[in-house]
Design a protein around this motif. Structure first.
Motif, short mmCIF file in Angstrom:
data_model
loop_
_atom_site.label_atom_id
_atom_site.label_comp_id
_atom_site.label_asym_id
_atom_site.label_seq_id
_atom_site.Cartn_x
_atom_site.Cartn_y
_atom_site.Cartn_z
N PHE A 60 -0.26 14.60 2.24
CA PHE A 60 1.10 15.08 1.99
C PHE A 60 1.09 16.27 1.04
N TYR A 61 0.11 16.25 0.11
CA TYR A 61 0.28 17.05 -1.10
C TYR A 61 -0.44 18.39 -1.08
N ASP A 62 -0.12 19.21 -0.07
CA ASP A 62 -0.48 20.63 -0.15
C ASP A 62 0.65 21.29 -0.96
N LEU A 103 8.14 19.69 -1.67
CA LEU A 103 9.06 18.78 -0.96
C LEU A 103 9.17 17.44 -1.70
N TYR A 104 8.05 16.98 -2.27
CA TYR A 104 8.13 15.72 -3.04
C TYR A 104 9.01 15.91 -4.28
N ALA A 105 8.90 17.06 -4.93
CA ALA A 105 9.77 17.34 -6.09
C ALA A 105 11.24 17.34 -5.64
N ALA A 106 11.50 17.85 -4.43
CA ALA A 106 12.87 17.85 -3.91
C ALA A 106 13.33 16.42 -3.61
N ILE A 107 12.43 15.60 -3.05
CA ILE A 107 12.77 14.19 -2.76
C ILE A 107 13.25 13.50 -4.04
N CYS A 108 12.54 13.79 -5.15
CA CYS A 108 12.88 13.13 -6.42
C CYS A 108 14.28 13.48 -6.90
N GLU A 122 19.61 9.62 -2.45
CA GLU A 122 19.09 8.37 -1.88
C GLU A 122 17.82 7.88 -2.58
N TYR A 123 17.03 8.83 -3.10
CA TYR A 123 15.73 8.45 -3.70
C TYR A 123 15.97 8.12 -5.18
N TYR A 124 16.37 6.87 -5.41
CA TYR A 124 16.79 6.40 -6.73
C TYR A 124 15.61 6.22 -7.70
N LEU A 125 14.38 6.18 -7.18
CA LEU A 125 13.23 5.74 -8.01
C LEU A 125 13.05 6.58 -9.28
N THR A 126 12.96 7.90 -9.11
CA THR A 126 12.66 8.79 -10.24
C THR A 126 13.77 8.71 -11.29
N PRO A 153 3.39 6.29 -14.15
CA PRO A 153 4.79 6.17 -13.77
C PRO A 153 5.00 6.47 -12.28
N GLY A 154 6.24 6.40 -11.82
CA GLY A 154 6.61 6.89 -10.48
C GLY A 154 6.45 5.89 -9.36
N SER A 155 6.02 4.66 -9.68
CA SER A 155 5.77 3.63 -8.67
C SER A 155 4.70 4.06 -7.66
N ALA A 197 16.41 5.64 1.26
CA ALA A 197 15.56 6.35 0.29
C ALA A 197 14.39 7.05 0.97
N TYR A 198 13.95 6.51 2.12
CA TYR A 198 12.78 7.08 2.80
C TYR A 198 13.15 7.76 4.13
N ASP A 199 14.46 7.90 4.36
CA ASP A 199 14.92 8.67 5.55
C ASP A 199 16.28 9.25 5.18
N ALA A 246 10.83 16.29 6.46
CA ALA A 246 10.04 17.52 6.33
C ALA A 246 8.73 17.24 5.59
N PHE A 247 8.82 16.39 4.55
CA PHE A 247 7.64 16.00 3.75
C PHE A 247 6.60 15.33 4.67
N ASN A 248 7.09 14.47 5.54
CA ASN A 248 6.19 13.74 6.45
C ASN A 248 5.62 14.68 7.52
N GLU A 250 7.33 1.83 5.28
CA GLU A 250 6.28 2.49 6.07
C GLU A 250 6.79 3.85 6.51
N MET A 251 5.91 4.81 6.48
CA MET A 251 6.24 6.11 7.06
C MET A 251 5.26 6.37 8.21
N HIS A 252 5.83 6.87 9.30
CA HIS A 252 5.03 7.20 10.48
C HIS A 252 5.49 8.54 11.04
N ASN A 279 2.25 3.82 3.18
CA ASN A 279 2.90 2.56 2.81
C ASN A 279 3.38 2.69 1.38
N SER A 280 4.53 2.10 1.11
CA SER A 280 5.03 2.12 -0.26
C SER A 280 5.51 0.69 -0.58
N TYR A 281 4.62 -0.07 -1.22
CA TYR A 281 4.91 -1.49 -1.46
C TYR A 281 5.94 -1.65 -2.57
C1 AVI Z 1 4.42 9.17 -4.66
N1 AVI Z 1 5.05 7.94 -4.14
C2 AVI Z 1 5.33 7.01 -5.23
C3 AVI Z 1 6.23 8.17 -3.30
C4 AVI Z 1 6.77 6.81 -2.79
O1 AVI Z 1 7.96 6.57 -2.97
O2 AVI Z 1 6.00 6.04 -2.23
C5 AVI Z 1 5.92 9.08 -2.12
C6 AVI Z 1 7.08 9.25 -1.19
N2 AVI Z 1 7.05 9.04 0.10
C7 AVI Z 1 8.24 9.27 0.60
N3 AVI Z 1 9.07 9.58 -0.35
C8 AVI Z 1 8.34 9.60 -1.50
#
Ligand code: AVI
Length: 363
Positions: A75-77, A83-88, A92-96, A204-206, A250-252, A260-262, A296-298, A326-328
């Protein structure tokens, strides 16, 4: 004579004036004496043994397998990182956001818990080990509280560590800045000379969710071994199990940033392998699999496609998938059990009002 000084007795033409080196008064470049006299502000140790052939064979084998998969590190080029910074930042992406809110709300209590073991070990500031440090911004707010003597940024991206430490060192001149470029998804081993005093592992960051539970225990045990009996601890963020609707979103996300990240993985693969993936043939699938306790991401083929993989064509049927991540997610007790299996015996936990996210301090 200065190169740029006008020659006496001869008038300069317009072209000569425009072309003269800009060394006139007011344009003298400043000599950077500091870089000539001071030692470098940081030191980076590179443990990455890049076996390109081995990596390529593993990648191709994963893509040719009946159940195709690709490691999430692809993912991380540079675009993937952006794109991951944008996801955060997505709604929907409540984690960060949730992790940061827990940190802000409980900063002093968490810092006290981290420091509580210090009397058992050396009383110095010790080493703050930032796993997956990236641009080091998550550690920034902790430094004034944890007051380490050393900060060690650990990441797979060596150039990123140098750029981040260069900036970071200026803000915290009293802290020794060190970097370790390594792929800790495989194994974590930190050279002893990078460590001083009590060791605080900061993860951090799960991101622990991106390891399968058995691999997570192996990795947590490596962290436990590094903490040892130094009087340090592990400070870790972990995403909680919650409703499928919330995790699916959060993942779609509606903007399609996670899609786009995927999909960007395919561009990355084309660059690394010279393969012939075309993003328009694929769609993102990201969903919570409650039975497996993981998102799961596919990448799913929209139509039947032939992809050139190292000179050999791989047929993907319409609907066939490449498993990319996978993101457990963990109930509190489940993660405490993982910590216990890895050798941690004491844990403290902080959460938000909805118990959407956990922050553990373990030793
Ligand atoms: C880096 N990791 C913790 C993210 C996660 O939530 O599993 C990667 C990610 N995949 C999709 N959105 C973010």
């Amino acid at each position: 004579m200065h190169q740029g000084r006008m020659k006496l007795g001869k008038r300069m033409s317009h072209d000569e004036i425009a072309a003269r080196p800009r060394l006139m008064r007011g344009h003298l470049p400043k000599l950077d004496h500091s870089s000539m006299t001071k030692p470098p502000k940081y030191r980076v140790v590179n443990q990455l043994q890049h076996d390109a052939d081995d990596e390529r064979s593993r990648l191709i084998a994963g893509l040719r397998a009946a159940k195709a998969s690709v490691e999430p590190k692809y993912f991380y080029d540079p675009l993937g990182c952006a794109l991951y910074a944008a996801i955060c930042q997505l709604d929907e992406y409540y984690l960060t956001r949730t992790e940061e809110a827990i940190f802000q709300r409980h900063r002093q209590a968490i810092a006290d818990a981290v420091m509580a073991g210090r009397s058992r070990g050396a009383a110095t500031g010790g080493t703050l080990i930032d796993l997956g440090a990236g641009d080091c911004h998550k550690a920034q707010s902790w430094l004034p509280y944890l007051k380490p003597q050393r900060y060690l940024a650990v990441d797979i991206a060596a150039p990123g560590i140098e750029a981040a430490l260069d900036k970071f060192a200026a803000d915290f001149p009293e802290v020794e800045m060190l970097g370790l470029a390594t792929d800790f998804a495989t194994t974590l081993s930190i050279p002893a000379d990078l460590l001083a005093g009590p060791r605080t592992m900061f993860y951090p960051g799960s991101s622990i969710g991106n390891f399968a539970p058995d691999a997570a225990i192996r990795f947590l045990a490596e962290m436990r071994a590094i903490v040892g009996d130094s009087g340090g601890c592990l400070l870790i963020g972990v995403d909680a199990k919650k409703s499928k609707a919330r995790l699916d979103a959060a993942y779609d996300d509606a903007l399609g940033v996670t899609a786009a990240f995927n999909l960007n993985v395919l561009r990355h693969l084309n660059r690394v392998l010279g393969s012939s993936f075309d993003c328009v043939d694929w769609r993102h699938a990201g969903f919570y699999n409650a039975d497996a306790g993981r998102v799961e991401m596919h990448l799913e083929a929209i139509r039947a496609v032939e992809v050139n993989l190292d000179g050999v064509s791989r047929h993907f049927a319409a609907g066939e998938r490449i498993h990319s991540e996978n993101s457990y997610k963990y109930h509190r007790a489940e993660f405490e059990a993982l910590l216990g299996a890895a050798g941690f015996t004491e844990t403290l936990c902080w959460t938000d009002n909805e118990e959407a996210y956990w922050v553990f301090c373990a030793r």
